[in-house]
Design a protein around this motif. Structure first.
Motif, PDB file in Angstrom:
ATOM      1  N   THR A   1       0.935  -1.431   0.023  1.00 38.10           N
ATOM      2  CA  THR A   1       0.002  -0.079   0.087  1.00 38.10           C
ATOM      3  C   THR A   1       0.924   1.291   0.059  1.00 38.10           C
ATOM      4  OG1 THR A   1      -1.789  -0.923   1.019  1.00 38.10           O
ATOM      5  CG2 THR A   1      -1.738   1.286   1.326  1.00 38.10           C
ATOM      6  N   VAL A   2       1.920   1.263   1.050  1.00 38.81           N
ATOM      7  CA  VAL A   2       2.827   2.292   0.936  1.00 38.81           C
ATOM      8  C   VAL A   2       3.583   2.634  -0.413  1.00 38.81           C
ATOM      9  CG1 VAL A   2       4.753   3.356   1.979  1.00 38.81           C
ATOM     10  CG2 VAL A   2       2.772   2.442   3.286  1.00 38.81           C
ATOM     11  N   ALA A   3       3.843   1.454  -1.013  1.00 39.46           N
ATOM     12  CA  ALA A   3       4.906   1.420  -2.324  1.00 39.46           C
ATOM     13  C   ALA A   3       3.668   2.209  -3.445  1.00 39.46           C
ATOM     14  CB  ALA A   3       5.168   0.110  -2.914  1.00 39.46           C
ATOM     15  N   ALA A   4       2.383   1.746  -3.465  1.00 38.87           N
ATOM     16  CA  ALA A   4       1.487   2.306  -4.538  1.00 38.87           C
ATOM     17  C   ALA A   4       1.116   3.846  -4.139  1.00 38.87           C
ATOM     18  CB  ALA A   4       0.194   1.524  -4.533  1.00 38.87           C
ATOM     19  N   ARG A   5       1.221   4.175  -2.860  1.00 44.59           N
ATOM     20  CA  ARG A   5       1.139   5.635  -2.599  1.00 44.59           C
ATOM     21  C   ARG A   5       2.247   6.438  -2.835  1.00 44.59           C
ATOM     22  NH1 ARG A   5       2.454   6.693   3.293  1.00 44.59           N
ATOM     23  NH2 ARG A   5       4.714   6.344   2.300  1.00 44.59           N
ATOM     24  N   ASP A   6       3.491   5.855  -2.832  1.00 40.44           N
ATOM     25  CA  ASP A   6       4.655   6.575  -2.886  1.00 40.44           C
ATOM     26  C   ASP A   6       4.848   6.726  -4.529  1.00 40.44           C
ATOM     27  OD1 ASP A   6       5.360   6.822  -0.344  1.00 40.44           O
ATOM     28  OD2 ASP A   6       6.844   5.032  -0.470  1.00 40.44           O
ATOM     29  N   TRP A   7       4.516   5.625  -5.279  1.00 38.45           N
ATOM     30  CA  TRP A   7       4.529   5.658  -6.882  1.00 38.45           C
ATOM     31  C   TRP A   7       3.539   7.066  -7.251  1.00 38.45           C
ATOM     32  CZ3 TRP A   7       0.791   5.582 -10.489  1.00 38.45           C
ATOM     33  CH2 TRP A   7       1.374   5.483 -12.034  1.00 38.45           C
TER      34      TRP A   7
ATOM     35  N   ALA B   1       2.681  16.175   2.003  1.00 39.22           N
ATOM     36  CA  ALA B   1       3.513  16.028   3.112  1.00 39.22           C
ATOM     37  C   ALA B   1       3.308  15.030   3.649  1.00 39.22           C
ATOM     38  CB  ALA B   1       3.440  17.158   3.843  1.00 39.22           C
ATOM     39  N   CYS B   2       3.970  14.391   4.792  1.00 43.17           N
ATOM     40  CA  CYS B   2       3.738  13.352   5.652  1.00 43.17           C
ATOM     41  C   CYS B   2       2.369  13.087   6.430  1.00 43.17           C
ATOM     42  CB  CYS B   2       4.452  13.218   6.946  1.00 43.17           C
ATOM     43  SG  CYS B   2       4.481  14.431   8.134  1.00 43.17           S
ATOM     44  N   LEU B   3       1.689  14.123   6.521  1.00 46.15           N
ATOM     45  CA  LEU B   3       0.322  14.048   7.011  1.00 46.15           C
ATOM     46  C   LEU B   3      -0.616  13.687   5.880  1.00 46.15           C
ATOM     47  CD1 LEU B   3      -1.486  14.327   9.408  1.00 46.15           C
ATOM     48  CD2 LEU B   3      -1.956  16.382   8.546  1.00 46.15           C
ATOM     49  N   GLU B   4      -0.709  14.025   4.813  1.00 44.44           N
ATOM     50  CA  GLU B   4      -1.323  13.624   3.453  1.00 44.44           C
ATOM     51  C   GLU B   4      -1.093  12.381   3.167  1.00 44.44           C
ATOM     52  OE1 GLU B   4       0.187  16.741   3.784  1.00 44.44           O
ATOM     53  OE2 GLU B   4      -1.174  18.286   3.172  1.00 44.44           O
ATOM     54  N   VAL B   5       0.303  11.833   2.891  1.00 42.73           N
ATOM     55  CA  VAL B   5       0.639  10.626   2.465  1.00 42.73           C
ATOM     56  C   VAL B   5       0.234   9.467   3.338  1.00 42.73           C
ATOM     57  CG1 VAL B   5       2.226  11.481   0.608  1.00 42.73           C
ATOM     58  CG2 VAL B   5       3.039  10.853   2.953  1.00 42.73           C
ATOM     59  N   SER B   6       0.464   9.843   4.587  1.00 40.43           N
ATOM     60  CA  SER B   6       0.077   9.032   5.613  1.00 40.43           C
ATOM     61  C   SER B   6      -1.407   8.478   5.710  1.00 40.43           C
ATOM     62  CB  SER B   6       0.626   9.169   7.084  1.00 40.43           C
ATOM     63  OG  SER B   6       0.098  10.140   7.506  1.00 40.43           O
TER      64      SER B   6
END
Length: 139
Positions: free
Chosen positions: A64-70, A80-85
């Protein structure tokens, strides 16, 4: 409570469905953080967590984090970290998997940060931080 950061996510090209969900949840998270009061964002997160069917495994959280980072590499707005987390948290919830959304801080220098945890371990964070964050809010 001091939490060491661990389990970095690898950025690779995720499956099409995961990419679509990551873009959608990143847009939703950005709108919630930028346009809604914090209490509304927290309420949405709590409701999303209640709707999950099971706890996410570490490998599911890493994907899930890999897809979000992509997806965040192509996102035109601030992420920023709040939005991506929050995006990773909502993405997991939409897949029926529960992760913890954590917001924390550390001192000297004063800094805040947000991340997700699976099985009590931070996902997508550095393995050996110089100063761990202290959890102030966990959903």
């Amino acid at each position: 409570m001091s939490i060491p950061m661990a389990i970095p996510a690898q950025i690779e090209r995720p499956p099409l469905r995961d990419r679509f969900m990551a873009v959608a949840t990143l847009a939703l998270a950005t709108m919630l953080v930028e346009a809604a009061p914090l209490r509304t964002t927290l309420t949405v997160a709590r409701v999303a967590k209640r709707c999950t069917r099971r706890r996410a495994s570490v490998s599911e959280a890493v994907s899930t984090v890999a897809a979000r980072d992509w997806a965040s590499r192509f996102f035109p707005s601030r992420a920023a970290c709040l939005e991506v987390s929050l995006a990773a948290f909502l993405d997991s919830a939409l897949h029926g998997r529960s992760v913890d959304w954590c917001i924390g801080c550390r001192f000297d220098p004063c800094e805040s940060h947000a991340w997700i945890e699976a099985c009590g371990r931070p996902v997508g964070e550095p393995n050996a931080p110089d100063r761990p964050f202290h959890v102030t809010l966990r959903i």
